[in-house]
Design an enzyme around this catalytic site. Structure first.
Site, PDB file in Angstrom:
ATOM      1  N   ASN A 108     116.862  23.505  94.453  1.00 57.47           N
ATOM      2  CA  ASN A 108     117.449  23.019  95.704  1.00 57.47           C
ATOM      3  C   ASN A 108     116.752  21.744  96.147  1.00 57.47           C
ATOM      4  O   ASN A 108     115.556  21.553  95.921  1.00 57.47           O
ATOM      5  CB  ASN A 108     117.380  24.082  96.803  1.00 57.47           C
ATOM      6  CG  ASN A 108     116.020  24.164  97.466  1.00 57.47           C
ATOM      7  OD1 ASN A 108     115.050  24.559  96.850  1.00 57.47           O
ATOM      8  ND2 ASN A 108     115.961  23.809  98.742  1.00 57.47           N
ATOM      9  N   HIS A 256     120.584  23.648 105.045  1.00 58.08           N
ATOM     10  CA  HIS A 256     120.018  23.171 103.787  1.00 58.08           C
ATOM     11  C   HIS A 256     119.516  24.297 102.893  1.00 58.08           C
ATOM     12  O   HIS A 256     119.312  24.092 101.706  1.00 58.08           O
ATOM     13  CB  HIS A 256     118.864  22.218 104.118  1.00 58.08           C
ATOM     14  CG  HIS A 256     118.408  21.364 102.975  1.00 58.08           C
ATOM     15  ND1 HIS A 256     119.279  20.654 102.175  1.00 58.08           N
ATOM     16  CD2 HIS A 256     117.157  21.103 102.483  1.00 58.08           C
ATOM     17  CE1 HIS A 256     118.591  19.991 101.252  1.00 58.08           C
ATOM     18  NE2 HIS A 256     117.311  20.258 101.422  1.00 58.08           N
TER      19      HIS A 256
END
Length: 277
Positions: A108, A256
């Protein structure tokens, strides 16, 4: 050597050919999944993926969760620069030292950019690729127009750092539902943040890799939070149209950290992808 942080597990260390030392967790048996965390103050592999990697161990996988160079319990050299290729080099040398030969990559943010570049550099080693709002899809200046980056600038330049400031950034910049941000998470990240130096942030460079996405041949799964504040949403279609074999999941009410905010959805969909493609 990094000092231990309460609640942050210590695993094993790899002494790399480039002279650096990388900390990693290595648990379970079976097909290998490598988890690559994002950047940010106090980041570490466990703190990013603690709701995910133990579950995959239970599903019959071997998980390797390194702390990237400059983060966690890994070395934090202040006399080098941190281009993307340096992160890739350290991850690759770590996996060579461990002795694994084929694996799926989960990444990520910065970890996503590392996973993309790693797959481009070592295509024969990566079985499948799982990305969550990865970096490397924009020119670096474009990221600094995002609201999360404005929050980061406001929080980190408005006075002496304290745990409350770090928590403020996580709540306002990284997540949609801040109920997932608890005292333990803040404590983990604050403990590591106090041991970091600014070199990794001030010298980090991540090139735009959009033009090379078509070279990625392995099956890819990507997640993107609809309420993302750190990554420009133009990255969604760059991924969708750029990678030849991709499944893309947009997650509502998500910032996020899809693997934290929607951990069950992330785990289930990733498991299905690993098992069935």
């Amino acid at each position: 050597m990094s000092e231990r942080v309460a609640g942050l597990p210590e695993g094993q260390y790899a002494d790399l050919d480039n002279g650096h030392r990388i900390h990693y967790l290595d648990q379970g048996q079976g097909p290998v999944i490598v988890f690559l965390h994002g950047s940010g103050s106090g980041a570490s592999g466990h703190s990013n993926f603690k709701y995910n990697y133990p579950w995959f161990v239970e599903q019959g996988y071997r998980v390797i969760v390194p702390d990237l160079i400059g983060y966690g319990y890994s070395d934090k050299p202040d006399d080098v620069e941190y281009p993307l290729d340096f992160f890739v080099e350290c991850v690759h040398q770590t996996l060579q030292t461990i002795g694994v030969e084929r694996y799926s990559l989960v990444g990520n943010s910065l970890g996503g950019a590392i996973a993309i570049k790693y797959t481009l550099d070592y295509p024969s080693l990566v079985e499948k690729l799982i990305l969550m709002a990865p970096g490397g899809l924009e020119q670096q200046a474009d990221y600094f127009t995002m609201p999360g980056m404005q929050v980061m600038k406001e929080v980190f330049t408005s006075g002496p750092m304290a745990p409350e400031r770090l928590e403020d950034f996580i709540r306002r910049g990284l997540v949609y539902d801040d109920s997932v941000v608890d005292a333990h998470l803040v404590s983990e990240r604050w403990g590591i943040f106090q041991q970091q130096n600014s070199q990794v942030i001030t010298t980090m460079t991540v090139p735009e890799l959009t033009d090379r996405l078509g070279e990625i041949a392995c099956p890819t799964l990507a997640f993107w939070g609809v309420n993302e504040k750190m990554m420009p949403e133009t990255g969604i279609m760059k991924l969708a149209k750029g990678i030849p074999d991709i499944r893309l999941t947009l997650v509502s009410q998500c910032g996020h950290w899809v693997m934290v905010e929607h951990r069950e959805l992330f785990n289930r969909q990733t498991l299905d992808f690993l098992q069935n493609g």
